[in-house]
Design an enzyme around this catalytic site. Structure first.
Site, PDB file in Angstrom:
ATOM      1  N   PHE A  98       0.673  -1.035  -0.006  1.00  0.00           N
ATOM      2  CA  PHE A  98      -0.057  -0.029  -0.013  1.00  0.00           C
ATOM      3  C   PHE A  98       0.799   1.397   0.067  1.00  0.00           C
ATOM      4  O   PHE A  98       0.255   2.306  -0.608  1.00  0.00           O
ATOM      5  CB  PHE A  98      -0.970  -0.116   1.096  1.00  0.00           C
ATOM      6  CG  PHE A  98      -2.110  -1.026   0.818  1.00  0.00           C
ATOM      7  CD1 PHE A  98      -3.232  -0.709  -0.169  1.00  0.00           C
ATOM      8  CD2 PHE A  98      -2.146  -2.183   1.462  1.00  0.00           C
ATOM      9  CE1 PHE A  98      -4.359  -1.508  -0.294  1.00  0.00           C
ATOM     10  CE2 PHE A  98      -3.124  -3.271   1.038  1.00  0.00           C
ATOM     11  CZ  PHE A  98      -4.267  -2.666   0.247  1.00  0.00           C
ATOM     12  N   GLU A  99       2.193   1.355   0.534  1.00  0.00           N
ATOM     13  CA  GLU A  99       2.842   2.436   0.514  1.00  0.00           C
ATOM     14  C   GLU A  99       3.648   2.322  -0.757  1.00  0.00           C
ATOM     15  O   GLU A  99       3.846   3.651  -1.359  1.00  0.00           O
ATOM     16  CB  GLU A  99       4.009   2.273   1.700  1.00  0.00           C
ATOM     17  CG  GLU A  99       3.409   2.302   3.079  1.00  0.00           C
ATOM     18  CD  GLU A  99       3.071   3.745   3.478  1.00  0.00           C
ATOM     19  OE1 GLU A  99       3.135   4.677   2.759  1.00  0.00           O
ATOM     20  OE2 GLU A  99       2.138   3.773   4.267  1.00  0.00           O
ATOM     21  N   GLY A 100       4.008   1.527  -1.427  1.00  0.00           N
ATOM     22  CA  GLY A 100       4.577   1.352  -2.734  1.00  0.00           C
ATOM     23  C   GLY A 100       6.270   1.802  -2.233  1.00  0.00           C
ATOM     24  O   GLY A 100       6.416   2.502  -1.436  1.00  0.00           O
ATOM     25  N   ARG A 111      -6.731  -0.220   1.869  1.00  0.00           N
ATOM     26  CA  ARG A 111      -5.767  -0.531   2.756  1.00  0.00           C
ATOM     27  C   ARG A 111      -6.687  -0.933   4.028  1.00  0.00           C
ATOM     28  O   ARG A 111      -6.277  -1.856   4.723  1.00  0.00           O
ATOM     29  CB  ARG A 111      -4.840   0.635   3.157  1.00  0.00           C
ATOM     30  CG  ARG A 111      -3.794   0.109   4.053  1.00  0.00           C
ATOM     31  CD  ARG A 111      -2.750   1.583   4.491  1.00  0.00           C
ATOM     32  NE  ARG A 111      -1.816   0.999   5.332  1.00  0.00           N
ATOM     33  CZ  ARG A 111      -0.615   1.404   5.200  1.00  0.00           C
ATOM     34  NH1 ARG A 111      -0.260   2.455   4.327  1.00  0.00           N
ATOM     35  NH2 ARG A 111       0.343   1.066   6.071  1.00  0.00           N
TER      36      ARG A 111
END
Length: 151
Positions: A12-14, A136
């Site tokens: 989700f952050e990448g 998320r």
């Protein structure tokens, strides 16, 4: 637990080798890191980092977040539930988690069936509902309930 939390956070952050401004307008690098291991804040002038450095930063931060979460919990949780809370707290911060109804409900009864609705309340960045946060939170709910593909 740490690897489980890292998987969901990474997704989700990448990854970004270069500093960028997150939706909350905070300089960020790697997998959503806003601080380095030495305690210095990320700035927009910082050098690029590698994925390996980003993973090291993430795992170090996860250790700290896990300690913070354990300090405010009064109940024992399953590993996947702790991973969900570490991912959640990594995203919203320990101050927000500490003062949340989510934490109150968990400490009151971690089996309370309405806990997922408290995860869902945390879907905004800069006052706007963000699709990434909606997704998320659903992934964290699946982790919390033990129905996740991450397990």
């Amino acid at each position: 637990m740490k690897e489980l939390a890292a998987r969901i956070i990474k997704e989700f952050e990448g990854f970004s080798a270069k500093p960028y401004l997150c939706p909350a307008n905070v300089p960020t690098i790697g997998y959503g890191s806003t601080m380095y291991k030495n305690g210095e804040r990320v700035t927009m002038d910082d050098d690029e980092i590698t994925e390996e450095q980003a993973t090291e930063m993430l795992m170090d931060t996860i250790k700290g977040v896990e300690k913070q979460v354990k300090k405010v919990l009064t109940v024992k949780l399953k590993s996947h539930q702790m991973a969900a809370l570490v991912s959640f707290t990594y995203n919203v911060g320990i101050g927000n988690f500490s003062n949340s109804t989510l934490l109150a409900w968990i400490n009151s009864n971690p089996d309370f069936p309405r806990i997922p609705e408290q995860f869902r309340r945390w879907n905004k960045g800069g006052g706007k509902v963000l699709n990434g946060l909606v997704r998320r939170r659903e992934a964290e709910i699946e982790l919390w309930t033990g129905t996740s593909r991450y397990i």
